[in-house]
Design a protein around this motif. Sequence first.
Motif, PDB file in Angstrom:
ATOM      1  N   GLN A  57       0.814  -1.215   0.000  1.00  0.00           N
ATOM      2  CA  GLN A  57       0.000   0.000   0.000  1.00  0.00           C
ATOM      3  C   GLN A  57       0.850   1.270   0.000  1.00  0.00           C
ATOM      4  O   GLN A  57       0.494   2.278  -0.636  1.00  0.00           O
ATOM      5  CB  GLN A  57      -0.929   0.008   1.218  1.00  0.00           C
ATOM      6  CG  GLN A  57      -0.208  -0.004   2.557  1.00  0.00           C
ATOM      7  CD  GLN A  57      -1.148   0.190   3.735  1.00  0.00           C
ATOM      8  OE1 GLN A  57      -2.002   1.075   3.718  1.00  0.00           O
ATOM      9  NE2 GLN A  57      -0.999  -0.657   4.758  1.00  0.00           N
ATOM     10  N   TYR A  58       1.989   1.245   0.686  1.00  0.00           N
ATOM     11  CA  TYR A  58       2.774   2.468   0.845  1.00  0.00           C
ATOM     12  C   TYR A  58       3.411   2.902  -0.469  1.00  0.00           C
ATOM     13  O   TYR A  58       3.353   4.075  -0.835  1.00  0.00           O
ATOM     14  CB  TYR A  58       3.852   2.270   1.914  1.00  0.00           C
ATOM     15  CG  TYR A  58       3.330   1.617   3.164  1.00  0.00           C
ATOM     16  CD1 TYR A  58       2.459   2.297   4.007  1.00  0.00           C
ATOM     17  CD2 TYR A  58       3.676   0.305   3.497  1.00  0.00           C
ATOM     18  CE1 TYR A  58       1.955   1.699   5.151  1.00  0.00           C
ATOM     19  CE2 TYR A  58       3.183  -0.304   4.626  1.00  0.00           C
ATOM     20  CZ  TYR A  58       2.321   0.396   5.450  1.00  0.00           C
ATOM     21  OH  TYR A  58       1.820  -0.213   6.570  1.00  0.00           O
ATOM     22  N   VAL A  59       4.031   1.956  -1.157  1.00  0.00           N
ATOM     23  CA  VAL A  59       4.695   2.321  -2.411  1.00  0.00           C
ATOM     24  C   VAL A  59       3.662   2.675  -3.483  1.00  0.00           C
ATOM     25  O   VAL A  59       3.896   3.569  -4.311  1.00  0.00           O
ATOM     26  CB  VAL A  59       5.648   1.191  -2.870  1.00  0.00           C
ATOM     27  CG1 VAL A  59       4.888  -0.013  -3.398  1.00  0.00           C
ATOM     28  CG2 VAL A  59       6.636   1.703  -3.907  1.00  0.00           C
ATOM     29  N   GLY A  73      11.236   9.019  -8.750  1.00  0.00           N
ATOM     30  CA  GLY A  73      10.357   7.907  -8.396  1.00  0.00           C
ATOM     31  C   GLY A  73      11.086   6.845  -7.606  1.00  0.00           C
ATOM     32  O   GLY A  73      10.578   6.341  -6.593  1.00  0.00           O
ATOM     33  N   ALA A  74      12.294   6.480  -8.062  1.00  0.00           N
ATOM     34  CA  ALA A  74      13.094   5.478  -7.342  1.00  0.00           C
ATOM     35  C   ALA A  74      13.502   6.002  -5.974  1.00  0.00           C
ATOM     36  O   ALA A  74      13.462   5.273  -4.974  1.00  0.00           O
ATOM     37  CB  ALA A  74      14.319   5.101  -8.162  1.00  0.00           C
ATOM     38  N   LEU A  75      13.903   7.268  -5.914  1.00  0.00           N
ATOM     39  CA  LEU A  75      14.331   7.861  -4.652  1.00  0.00           C
ATOM     40  C   LEU A  75      13.192   7.860  -3.636  1.00  0.00           C
ATOM     41  O   LEU A  75      13.375   7.487  -2.469  1.00  0.00           O
ATOM     42  CB  LEU A  75      14.823   9.283  -4.916  1.00  0.00           C
ATOM     43  CG  LEU A  75      15.402  10.059  -3.741  1.00  0.00           C
ATOM     44  CD1 LEU A  75      16.669   9.402  -3.221  1.00  0.00           C
ATOM     45  CD2 LEU A  75      15.690  11.508  -4.147  1.00  0.00           C
ATOM     46  N   GLN A  76      12.011   8.261  -4.087  1.00  0.00           N
ATOM     47  CA  GLN A  76      10.867   8.360  -3.186  1.00  0.00           C
ATOM     48  C   GLN A  76      10.262   7.011  -2.833  1.00  0.00           C
ATOM     49  O   GLN A  76       9.437   6.922  -1.912  1.00  0.00           O
ATOM     50  CB  GLN A  76       9.803   9.272  -3.810  1.00  0.00           C
ATOM     51  CG  GLN A  76      10.275  10.710  -3.931  1.00  0.00           C
ATOM     52  CD  GLN A  76       9.337  11.616  -4.683  1.00  0.00           C
ATOM     53  OE1 GLN A  76       9.500  12.831  -4.682  1.00  0.00           O
ATOM     54  NE2 GLN A  76       8.352  11.062  -5.346  1.00  0.00           N
ATOM     55  N   ALA A  77      10.681   5.947  -3.521  1.00  0.00           N
ATOM     56  CA  ALA A  77      10.163   4.605  -3.231  1.00  0.00           C
ATOM     57  C   ALA A  77      10.969   3.884  -2.152  1.00  0.00           C
ATOM     58  O   ALA A  77      10.523   2.850  -1.657  1.00  0.00           O
ATOM     59  CB  ALA A  77      10.148   3.764  -4.503  1.00  0.00           C
ATOM     60  N   ILE A  78      12.123   4.417  -1.773  1.00  0.00           N
ATOM     61  CA  ILE A  78      13.009   3.696  -0.847  1.00  0.00           C
ATOM     62  C   ILE A  78      12.299   3.401   0.467  1.00  0.00           C
ATOM     63  O   ILE A  78      12.218   2.244   0.912  1.00  0.00           O
ATOM     64  CB  ILE A  78      14.300   4.496  -0.596  1.00  0.00           C
ATOM     65  CG1 ILE A  78      15.119   4.613  -1.874  1.00  0.00           C
ATOM     66  CG2 ILE A  78      15.139   3.816   0.504  1.00  0.00           C
ATOM     67  CD1 ILE A  78      16.308   5.559  -1.754  1.00  0.00           C
ATOM     68  N   VAL A 100       9.061   1.131   0.209  1.00  0.00           N
ATOM     69  CA  VAL A 100       9.419  -0.281   0.036  1.00  0.00           C
ATOM     70  C   VAL A 100       9.887  -0.855   1.363  1.00  0.00           C
ATOM     71  O   VAL A 100       9.510  -1.979   1.756  1.00  0.00           O
ATOM     72  CB  VAL A 100      10.507  -0.443  -1.044  1.00  0.00           C
ATOM     73  CG1 VAL A 100      11.085  -1.855  -1.025  1.00  0.00           C
ATOM     74  CG2 VAL A 100       9.920  -0.136  -2.424  1.00  0.00           C
ATOM     75  N   ALA A 101      10.708  -0.090   2.096  1.00  0.00           N
ATOM     76  CA  ALA A 101      11.175  -0.553   3.406  1.00  0.00           C
ATOM     77  C   ALA A 101      10.013  -0.746   4.370  1.00  0.00           C
ATOM     78  O   ALA A 101       9.984  -1.719   5.137  1.00  0.00           O
ATOM     79  CB  ALA A 101      12.183   0.441   3.983  1.00  0.00           C
ATOM     80  N   ALA A 102       9.040   0.164   4.340  1.00  0.00           N
ATOM     81  CA  ALA A 102       7.867   0.028   5.219  1.00  0.00           C
ATOM     82  C   ALA A 102       7.112  -1.254   4.913  1.00  0.00           C
ATOM     83  O   ALA A 102       6.674  -1.970   5.833  1.00  0.00           O
ATOM     84  CB  ALA A 102       6.953   1.243   5.062  1.00  0.00           C
ATOM     85  N   GLY A 103       6.950  -1.577   3.628  1.00  0.00           N
ATOM     86  CA  GLY A 103       6.302  -2.835   3.257  1.00  0.00           C
ATOM     87  C   GLY A 103       7.089  -4.036   3.737  1.00  0.00           C
ATOM     88  O   GLY A 103       6.505  -5.038   4.186  1.00  0.00           O
ATOM     89  N   HIS A 134       3.541   7.482   7.860  1.00  0.00           N
ATOM     90  CA  HIS A 134       4.934   7.673   7.474  1.00  0.00           C
ATOM     91  C   HIS A 134       5.412   6.656   6.435  1.00  0.00           C
ATOM     92  O   HIS A 134       6.446   6.873   5.803  1.00  0.00           O
ATOM     93  CB  HIS A 134       5.824   7.621   8.714  1.00  0.00           C
ATOM     94  CG  HIS A 134       5.658   8.827   9.606  1.00  0.00           C
ATOM     95  ND1 HIS A 134       4.630   8.934  10.510  1.00  0.00           N
ATOM     96  CD2 HIS A 134       6.369   9.970   9.703  1.00  0.00           C
ATOM     97  CE1 HIS A 134       4.722  10.099  11.143  1.00  0.00           C
ATOM     98  NE2 HIS A 134       5.763  10.745  10.667  1.00  0.00           N
ATOM     99  N   GLY A 135       4.661   5.577   6.265  1.00  0.00           N
ATOM    100  CA  GLY A 135       5.064   4.566   5.296  1.00  0.00           C
ATOM    101  C   GLY A 135       5.252   5.083   3.886  1.00  0.00           C
ATOM    102  O   GLY A 135       6.223   4.729   3.221  1.00  0.00           O
ATOM    103  N   PRO A 136       4.346   5.935   3.355  1.00  0.00           N
ATOM    104  CA  PRO A 136       4.523   6.410   1.978  1.00  0.00           C
ATOM    105  C   PRO A 136       5.529   7.551   1.841  1.00  0.00           C
ATOM    106  O   PRO A 136       5.869   7.931   0.722  1.00  0.00           O
ATOM    107  CB  PRO A 136       3.118   6.906   1.592  1.00  0.00           C
ATOM    108  CG  PRO A 136       2.199   6.446   2.675  1.00  0.00           C
ATOM    109  CD  PRO A 136       3.039   6.297   3.895  1.00  0.00           C
ATOM    110  N   LEU A 137       5.972   8.131   2.950  1.00  0.00           N
ATOM    111  CA  LEU A 137       6.825   9.317   2.918  1.00  0.00           C
ATOM    112  C   LEU A 137       8.301   8.928   2.933  1.00  0.00           C
ATOM    113  O   LEU A 137       8.640   7.772   2.695  1.00  0.00           O
ATOM    114  CB  LEU A 137       6.470  10.225   4.093  1.00  0.00           C
ATOM    115  CG  LEU A 137       5.003  10.692   4.135  1.00  0.00           C
ATOM    116  CD1 LEU A 137       4.711  11.419   5.436  1.00  0.00           C
ATOM    117  CD2 LEU A 137       4.686  11.586   2.949  1.00  0.00           C
ATOM    118  N   SER A 138       9.166   9.876   3.224  1.00  0.00           N
ATOM    119  CA  SER A 138      10.600   9.596   3.253  1.00  0.00           C
ATOM    120  C   SER A 138      11.221   9.946   4.598  1.00  0.00           C
ATOM    121  O   SER A 138      12.377  10.367   4.671  1.00  0.00           O
ATOM    122  CB  SER A 138      11.306  10.349   2.114  1.00  0.00           C
ATOM    123  OG  SER A 138      10.889   9.836   0.863  1.00  0.00           O
TER     124      SER A 138
END
Length: 519
Positions: free
Chosen positions: A22-24, A110-115, A118-121, A156-160
């Motif tokens: 869900q976060y990514v 997109g890759a930067l903001q997915a870090i 992805v970790a939250a998932g 905070h999961g979708p954020l950085s």
Amino acid sequence: MNALLSRWCNARYALLGALAVQYVLFQALTGVQYGDSPRNLHWGMVAWESPRFLIDAEDPYDRVNGFPPEPASLAPAGFARGRSGSLHPWWGPLYLILFGAVWHVSGSYGALQAIVPVAAGMVVILTYALGSRYIGPRGGLLAAALLALFPVFREHGPLSFVEPLSALVLTVALWAFVERRAWLAALCGALAMYGKIDLIMLYLGTAGLMWLLSLRSAQPLPLRYALLTLGVPALCLAPWIILIYGIVGRPTTVGGAPQIDVFLTIAPQMLEQMFTLPLPLAAATLALMAFPAILAVWHRAAGAATIMLAIWVALGVVVLLVYAALPGASNNPRIFIPALPALCILSAAGLFQVERRARFALLVTIFTIFAAVNGAGVVYQRLQAQVTATMMPVWSVVRDAPAGVILTDQYWHAALYARQPATWFEHDPVFQRNIMHDAANFRRYLEVAPIRYVALPRDPDAAAKRLAAPEARLYAALPIGRDLGWDAESLASADVRAYLDATFPKRVIGEYVIYIVER
């Protein structure tokens, strides 16, 4: 029977996958970044460009507190120094290097903001795995669901913000420790502490207490195991501690020692922000999570991991409470996120100790609260993402323009997306009003401040119209959720806009206008 088991497993993994992804997906669909989130990504870029930033160099893009005005009394808070402060005392180098490396390799926002999403998932999946190991698959799935939908984690999961990264590395480290995987525990423990310094307490404290308690058990952990899992990470961290706090002399806190009056102000706010609920409801929701966790500890419901999980949560609470007492601390309780997997596993274990009907009532109550809060949270993040989206065309244009300082209230977004120095009046609203609502002061400020671009909404009433939009009005009417933090007043007064229009060339970009300050 086999068919039923297969369907149950498929449904379980489908739900787990949905919770984790869900976060990514939310980040990819909205691009939401607010608060310190864009700043963290920007810091990663700066750290890669100039590694000395991790130690003692300033951030060349950070002029967010403004420049010294004339007269100096226009900036009464005293923050306007025309240069950046040092890196936050509790930051280590790991996460910023990770952000910088991903940006260097991919060049993709997109890759930067997915870090972090992805970790939250991955933390959700790891919580399921750890919970399944000690309280069974049903308990593991419940623990994963509690974590994935826990309001402060879901937000905070979708954020950085980097706390989900801390939770990921710390969970691997402590699980490895309890499973007696010495080298994996040592490696991940060291990495955790190089991410954020507060994880020294969570890793070394939890593992150290576990080792000491084992000495009184029938199967004590040998000294060699303690030296590997505790001594090796401590030795790995020592050079950084000596360099940063000894040689460079970085302070260990932002504003000094803990203070009781700060704690009495910040701690209740942190509890409210943990669930984005009014204080009485937040306290009640915390009790709904804490009661089964305490029950699990009492009954040793998580087996061999029970004590480790309890210590982990307890030290997480200690770190949270100490942080709440520090001058300059935020009221955002995200510092507790690294301890949330342990709390959720204990809560799930305890819920299975409760009589079936009582368990059902507790679960319905908890998930109803989580659904309401997270629904409001999704609306909040959509609204914030809309603001970010309206300025993306501006940053795209300014990124390719000649280098120069941008005056904008979206300063961290400007630094991140435009890759230009950005300035505003952070933490000094009187300074902001003195400059942005007085044409004479504004003119003098431009004479002494090296500002090249001024970014303002094209419509002077844009702020008021944004607040009057149906979705914003609906959100503002809710009794739960974060404050939008939007001001209905125009960023610049009419006389300041008239001065800019009469003096400098401008370019209209979407909903914004950029003035080019020519000297």
